[in-house]
Design an enzyme around this catalytic site. Structure first.
Site, PDB file in Angstrom:
ATOM      1  N   LYS A   1      -2.230   2.772 -24.933  1.00 19.04           N
ATOM      2  CA  LYS A   1      -2.612   2.754 -26.355  1.00 19.04           C
ATOM      3  C   LYS A   1      -1.367   3.091 -27.186  1.00 19.04           C
ATOM      4  O   LYS A   1      -0.397   2.336 -27.144  1.00 19.04           O
ATOM      5  CB  LYS A   1      -3.786   3.710 -26.575  1.00 19.04           C
ATOM      6  CG  LYS A   1      -5.040   3.309 -25.768  1.00 19.04           C
ATOM      7  CD  LYS A   1      -6.234   4.145 -26.113  1.00 19.04           C
ATOM      8  CE  LYS A   1      -7.485   3.642 -25.433  1.00 19.04           C
ATOM      9  NZ  LYS A   1      -7.712   4.216 -24.109  1.00 19.04           N
TER      10      LYS A   1
ATOM     11  N   GLU B   1      -0.728   4.626  -0.163  1.00 21.66           N
ATOM     12  CA  GLU B   1      -1.664   5.768  -0.229  1.00 21.66           C
ATOM     13  C   GLU B   1      -0.911   7.046   0.085  1.00 21.66           C
ATOM     14  O   GLU B   1      -0.079   7.092   0.997  1.00 21.66           O
ATOM     15  CB  GLU B   1      -2.816   5.571   0.753  1.00 21.66           C
ATOM     16  CG  GLU B   1      -3.836   4.593   0.236  1.00 21.66           C
ATOM     17  CD  GLU B   1      -4.963   4.312   1.211  1.00 21.66           C
ATOM     18  OE1 GLU B   1      -5.132   5.074   2.180  1.00 21.66           O
ATOM     19  OE2 GLU B   1      -5.669   3.320   1.001  1.00 21.66           O
TER      20      GLU B   1
ATOM     21  N   ARG C   1      -1.543  -0.993 -18.717  1.00 23.87           N
ATOM     22  CA  ARG C   1      -2.902  -0.468 -18.605  1.00 23.87           C
ATOM     23  C   ARG C   1      -2.950   0.495 -17.421  1.00 23.87           C
ATOM     24  O   ARG C   1      -2.496   0.176 -16.323  1.00 23.87           O
ATOM     25  CB  ARG C   1      -3.907  -1.595 -18.376  1.00 23.87           C
ATOM     26  CG  ARG C   1      -3.836  -2.675 -19.425  1.00 23.87           C
ATOM     27  CD  ARG C   1      -5.082  -3.508 -19.442  1.00 23.87           C
ATOM     28  NE  ARG C   1      -6.114  -2.810 -20.176  1.00 23.87           N
ATOM     29  CZ  ARG C   1      -6.143  -2.702 -21.510  1.00 23.87           C
ATOM     30  NH1 ARG C   1      -5.189  -3.238 -22.252  1.00 23.87           N
ATOM     31  NH2 ARG C   1      -7.111  -2.052 -22.099  1.00 23.87           N
TER      32      ARG C   1
ATOM     33  N   THR D   1      -4.907   7.480 -21.158  1.00 22.54           N
ATOM     34  CA  THR D   1      -4.507   6.145 -20.724  1.00 22.54           C
ATOM     35  C   THR D   1      -3.028   6.007 -21.101  1.00 22.54           C
ATOM     36  O   THR D   1      -2.497   6.817 -21.864  1.00 22.54           O
ATOM     37  CB  THR D   1      -5.319   5.046 -21.430  1.00 22.54           C
ATOM     38  OG1 THR D   1      -5.312   5.317 -22.826  1.00 22.54           O
ATOM     39  CG2 THR D   1      -6.733   4.991 -20.918  1.00 22.54           C
TER      40      THR D   1
ATOM     41  N   TYR E   1       0.853  -1.197   0.000  1.00 23.74           N
ATOM     42  CA  TYR E   1       0.000   0.000   0.000  1.00 23.74           C
ATOM     43  C   TYR E   1       0.877   1.230   0.000  1.00 23.74           C
ATOM     44  O   TYR E   1       1.856   1.300   0.743  1.00 23.74           O
ATOM     45  CB  TYR E   1      -0.898   0.037   1.242  1.00 23.74           C
ATOM     46  CG  TYR E   1      -2.300  -0.446   0.960  1.00 23.74           C
ATOM     47  CD1 TYR E   1      -3.084   0.236   0.032  1.00 23.74           C
ATOM     48  CD2 TYR E   1      -2.827  -1.549   1.603  1.00 23.74           C
ATOM     49  CE1 TYR E   1      -4.369  -0.196  -0.256  1.00 23.74           C
ATOM     50  CE2 TYR E   1      -4.111  -1.988   1.322  1.00 23.74           C
ATOM     51  CZ  TYR E   1      -4.872  -1.304   0.393  1.00 23.74           C
ATOM     52  OH  TYR E   1      -6.139  -1.717   0.107  1.00 23.74           O
TER      53      TYR E   1
ATOM     54  N   ASP F   1      -8.789  14.869 -23.423  1.00 20.60           N
ATOM     55  CA  ASP F   1      -8.552  13.445 -23.202  1.00 20.60           C
ATOM     56  C   ASP F   1      -7.797  12.949 -24.434  1.00 20.60           C
ATOM     57  O   ASP F   1      -8.379  12.765 -25.499  1.00 20.60           O
ATOM     58  CB  ASP F   1      -9.905  12.736 -23.039  1.00 20.60           C
ATOM     59  CG  ASP F   1      -9.754  11.233 -22.881  1.00 20.60           C
ATOM     60  OD1 ASP F   1      -8.662  10.708 -23.163  1.00 20.60           O
ATOM     61  OD2 ASP F   1     -10.740  10.576 -22.507  1.00 20.60           O
TER      62      ASP F   1
END
Ligand code: DSN
Length: 413
Positions: free
Chosen positions: A224, A51, A230, A221, A49, A195
């Site tokens: 691509k 955070e 991803r 993203t 983790y 975007d």
């Protein structure tokens, strides 16, 4: 225990490796990452983790995570020439959610590209949070040219006074004029969100206009044309950085997927290498060759061609729908997706379009000769959709071609 002890998963993964190796991946939003990106993505970074942000975590033991996230941030900033980068979004949809919440509130009005004209679900579709939270004014393409109608965008902005203008698309084969969007936004004092998910790799390589000088906030993203793992990424101006970070964490995410952040750092490093510019230029050259081959064979294309990695087939005059074309191409080893085209009479489950893209095959090393061959096969199949022997013959040819451009030759999984 090794994954080979879990046979159902192991077998499906092996079959997927073979599918990727032996078929032609023409889905415009997909790509093949490097071994280094896969190593980072499947690493010990998954066990922790983290955070918070580098130097400000809510868990102990994050020093190496800090190093890696700081590298990813610095590389993203350098790659795009941006003031600030947040590398934590799990996906493009999450990145868009966080970006919206950094600028507008539920009930706000957004001016964004219609999904049916090539926009994205998260740009105001009724079935997505964006359409449920915001009052959406859609813009689209001109019926003749199939290019974004910038005069209409300006007129709609003036008429509706949106709280945010959104530029960016998922099925649009022409260059997006971010300078023109920026001018409209600046003249009317409306923030601009871009975007750039589909074209991020082309922007990074300088072969598509960059939105960075014009947009308040930019989402993408990473998997691509950018050829990373991803995930999502957000860039913004310094003045919006603090709020944006708080909207990603704790606003809409908890612990970041640090194995993906590590893989993003690796991919950004790869995209900073001069060879990435040649790769991105080849993506566009390949798309142009594919488009020209199809046009020569009488296949209609939305907008009549391409400026980027996408070729969008208009099947309205054909005997097959988008859904049928996707299925018959698949039976010949050619993977594509059915797609709505502007002014499409068919619903999204059927469609009159097929979207093709060249990023993945360009990564495999295929060039113009291969694109001519593939364009010819696609045209042959669409001209005789009932001919299953032809599909079988082409399937064999596809497997031979794939063998000439090996993908992950030393991998077992
Ligand atoms: N689903 C992606 C695409 O295929 O374009 C967009 O997020």
């Amino acid at each position: 225990m090794s994954i080979s002890n879990d046979l159902p998963v192991f077998n499906a993964m092996r079959a997927e490796l073979k599918r990727q190796q032996n078929s032609l991946e023409l889905i415009a939003s997909e790509n093949f990452v490097s071994e280094a990106v896969m190593q980072a993505s499947g690493s010990v970074m998954t066990n922790k983790y983290a955070e918070g942000y580098p130097g400000r975590r809510y868990y102990g033991g994050c020093e190496h995570h800090d190093t890696i996230e700081a590298l990813a941030i610095d590389r993203a900033k350098e790659l795009f020439g941006a003031d600030h980068a947040n590398v934590q979004p799990h996906s493009g949809a999450t990145a868009n959610f966080a970006a919206y919440s950094a600028i507008i509130k539920p009930g706000a009005k957004i001016l964004a590209m219609d999904l049916d004209h090539g926009g994205h679900l998260t740009h105001g579709s009724k079935v997505n949070f964006s359409g449920r939270l915001f009052d959406v004014v859609p813009y689209g393409v001109n019926e003749e040219t199939h290019c974004i109608d910038m005069m209409k965008v300006a007129a709609l902005a003036e008429e509706h006074r949106p709280d945010l203008i959104v530029a960016g698309a998922s099925a649009y084969a022409r260059e997006i004029d971010f300078a023109a969007f920026g001018k409209i936004a600046a003249e009317q004092d409306i923030p601009l969100m871009v975007d750039m998910a589909h074209i991020a790799g082309l922007v990074a390589a300088g072969v598509h206009m960059s939105p960075v000088p014009y947009a308040d906030i930019i989402t993408t993203t990473t998997h691509k044309t950018l050829r990373g793992p991803r995930g999502g990424l957000i860039l913004c101006r310094k003045s919006r950085a603090k709020k944006l970070n708080s909207r990603v964490f704790p606003g809409c995410q908890g612990g970041p997927l640090m194995q993906q952040v590590a893989a993003k750092a690796v991919a950004f490093g790869e995209a900073l290498d001069p060879s990435f510019k040649a790769y991105a230029a080849a993506i566009i050259e390949n798309a142009r060759t594919l488009a020209n081959t199809l046009l020569e064979r009488g296949v209609n294309l939305v907008s009549g061609g391409t400026d980027n990695h996408i070729v969008l087939l208009d099947l309205r005059d054909s005997t097959v729908s988008g859904a049928e074309a996707e299925a018959i191409l698949e039976s010949a080893g050619i993977t594509t997706n059915k797609n709505k085209i502007p002014f499409d009479p068919e619903p999204p489950t059927i469609t009159s379009g097929i979207r093709l893209g060249t990023p993945a095959l360009t990564t495999r090393g295929m060039g113009q000769a291969e694109m001519e061959k593939i364009g010819t096969w696609i045209a042959d199949i669409l001209a005789s959709p009932e001919d299953s022997r032809l599909q079988e013959t082409i399937l064999n040819e596809v497997e031979k071609l794939c063998g000439d451009f090996p993908l992950y030759p030393s991998r077992r999984l």
